[in-house]
Write a protein that holds these residues in place. Structure first.
Motif, PDB file in Angstrom:
ATOM      1  N   PHE A 142       0.831  -1.206   0.000  1.00 56.06           N
ATOM      2  CA  PHE A 142       0.000   0.000   0.000  1.00 56.06           C
ATOM      3  C   PHE A 142       0.866   1.257   0.000  1.00 56.06           C
ATOM      4  O   PHE A 142       0.631   2.193  -0.770  1.00 56.06           O
ATOM      5  CB  PHE A 142      -0.939  -0.013   1.210  1.00 56.06           C
ATOM      6  N   ALA A 143       1.880   1.278   0.868  1.00 58.72           N
ATOM      7  CA  ALA A 143       2.763   2.446   0.958  1.00 58.72           C
ATOM      8  C   ALA A 143       3.529   2.656  -0.352  1.00 58.72           C
ATOM      9  O   ALA A 143       3.694   3.796  -0.811  1.00 58.72           O
ATOM     10  CB  ALA A 143       3.735   2.290   2.128  1.00 58.72           C
ATOM     11  N   LEU A 144       3.990   1.571  -0.957  1.00 60.24           N
ATOM     12  CA  LEU A 144       4.687   1.673  -2.242  1.00 60.24           C
ATOM     13  C   LEU A 144       3.749   2.236  -3.321  1.00 60.24           C
ATOM     14  O   LEU A 144       4.136   3.123  -4.086  1.00 60.24           O
ATOM     15  CB  LEU A 144       5.215   0.306  -2.677  1.00 60.24           C
ATOM     16  N   PHE A 163      13.649   2.224  -6.671  1.00 63.52           N
ATOM     17  CA  PHE A 163      12.468   2.828  -6.045  1.00 63.52           C
ATOM     18  C   PHE A 163      12.674   4.320  -5.850  1.00 63.52           C
ATOM     19  O   PHE A 163      13.771   4.769  -5.531  1.00 63.52           O
ATOM     20  CB  PHE A 163      12.201   2.212  -4.666  1.00 63.52           C
ATOM     21  N   GLU A 164      11.600   5.067  -5.997  1.00 60.57           N
ATOM     22  CA  GLU A 164      11.597   6.482  -5.631  1.00 60.57           C
ATOM     23  C   GLU A 164      10.907   6.613  -4.276  1.00 60.57           C
ATOM     24  O   GLU A 164      10.010   5.840  -3.957  1.00 60.57           O
ATOM     25  CB  GLU A 164      10.825   7.294  -6.676  1.00 60.57           C
ATOM     26  N   HIS A 165      11.326   7.587  -3.486  1.00 58.61           N
ATOM     27  CA  HIS A 165      10.704   7.902  -2.190  1.00 58.61           C
ATOM     28  C   HIS A 165      10.780   6.741  -1.193  1.00 58.61           C
ATOM     29  O   HIS A 165       9.945   6.638  -0.297  1.00 58.61           O
ATOM     30  CB  HIS A 165       9.238   8.328  -2.365  1.00 58.61           C
ATOM     31  N   LEU A 166      11.765   5.871  -1.331  1.00 64.22           N
ATOM     32  CA  LEU A 166      11.834   4.678  -0.497  1.00 64.22           C
ATOM     33  C   LEU A 166      11.964   5.013   0.986  1.00 64.22           C
ATOM     34  O   LEU A 166      11.357   4.349   1.829  1.00 64.22           O
ATOM     35  CB  LEU A 166      12.977   3.767  -0.955  1.00 64.22           C
ATOM     36  N   GLN A 223       6.783   4.963   6.901  1.00 70.57           N
ATOM     37  CA  GLN A 223       5.362   5.010   7.229  1.00 70.57           C
ATOM     38  C   GLN A 223       4.605   3.694   7.106  1.00 70.57           C
ATOM     39  O   GLN A 223       3.528   3.560   7.677  1.00 70.57           O
ATOM     40  CB  GLN A 223       4.648   6.068   6.385  1.00 70.57           C
ATOM     41  N   PHE A 224       5.135   2.703   6.387  1.00 74.54           N
ATOM     42  CA  PHE A 224       4.314   1.528   6.086  1.00 74.54           C
ATOM     43  C   PHE A 224       3.838   0.767   7.318  1.00 74.54           C
ATOM     44  O   PHE A 224       2.723   0.236   7.340  1.00 74.54           O
ATOM     45  CB  PHE A 224       5.032   0.580   5.103  1.00 74.54           C
ATOM     46  N   LEU A 265      17.462  -2.388   4.378  1.00 73.60           N
ATOM     47  CA  LEU A 265      16.950  -1.030   4.196  1.00 73.60           C
ATOM     48  C   LEU A 265      16.373  -0.469   5.476  1.00 73.60           C
ATOM     49  O   LEU A 265      16.319   0.723   5.678  1.00 73.60           O
ATOM     50  CB  LEU A 265      15.878  -1.024   3.105  1.00 73.60           C
ATOM     51  N   LYS A 266      15.896  -1.348   6.347  1.00 71.32           N
ATOM     52  CA  LYS A 266      15.272  -0.925   7.611  1.00 71.32           C
ATOM     53  C   LYS A 266      15.500  -1.998   8.630  1.00 71.32           C
ATOM     54  O   LYS A 266      15.376  -3.156   8.387  1.00 71.32           O
ATOM     55  CB  LYS A 266      13.777  -0.698   7.396  1.00 71.32           C
TER      56      LYS A 266
END
Length: 147
Positions: free
Chosen positions: A62-64, A108-111, A117-118, A146-147
């Motif tokens: 959803f966030a993507l 990805f953009e805005h990763l 937020q996801f 990445l996280k």
């Protein structure tokens, strides 16, 4: 607006139960592992992990999509530790989820914003996390954390 969900659980034999989600969905079976059950169907712990993993994966998707990014095969592996508490009762004491995006982070953009937020979109993990420590890791398709 609050939503009310109802399922019905019916014992079919010993520790095996049919989980009925209502007319729109097929029922599933649940069973306890040996020595109590036969281990012939997912246990309650399996169902908990499936709910958390599915919700996290869908929330990341959803966030993507909010940022018009193609996810390319999100894959989540989730595990938990079941141990005894002070009263010697078995409890899920920790959950670890590893989510793989399926392609390199550079694609990805805005990763950074997406990853920030996801988790907030995930009803199940946010609810479970109130009582069970939950570690969430996100990797890109190259295995980079990445996280």
């Amino acid at each position: 607006m609050a939503e009310q969900l109802t399922i019905k659980i019916q014992q079919t034999s010993d520790y095996k139960f049919e989980v009925d989600f209502g007319a729109a969905l097929s029922p599933i079976m649940a069973d306890l592992p040996p020595p109590l059950g036969e281990g012939s169907a997912p246990s309650p712990e399996h169902l908990l992990l499936a709910a958390v993993a599915n919700c996290l994966s869908a929330s990341l998707l959803f966030a993507l999509r909010k940022f018009k990014q193609n996810a390319e095969n999100i894959q989540t592996t989730i595990s938990c530790t079941v141990d005894r508490n002070e009263q010697k009762r078995l409890r899920v004491t920790h959950i670890n989820a590893n989510i793989n995006l399926g392609k390199a982070a550079a694609e990805f953009e805005h990763l950074e914003r997406i990853l920030a937020q996801f988790e907030d979109f995930c009803t199940v993990s946010q609810s479970v996390q109130a009582g069970i420590p939950l570690q969430i890791n996100v990797f890109d398709g190259d295995g980079v954390v990445l996280k």
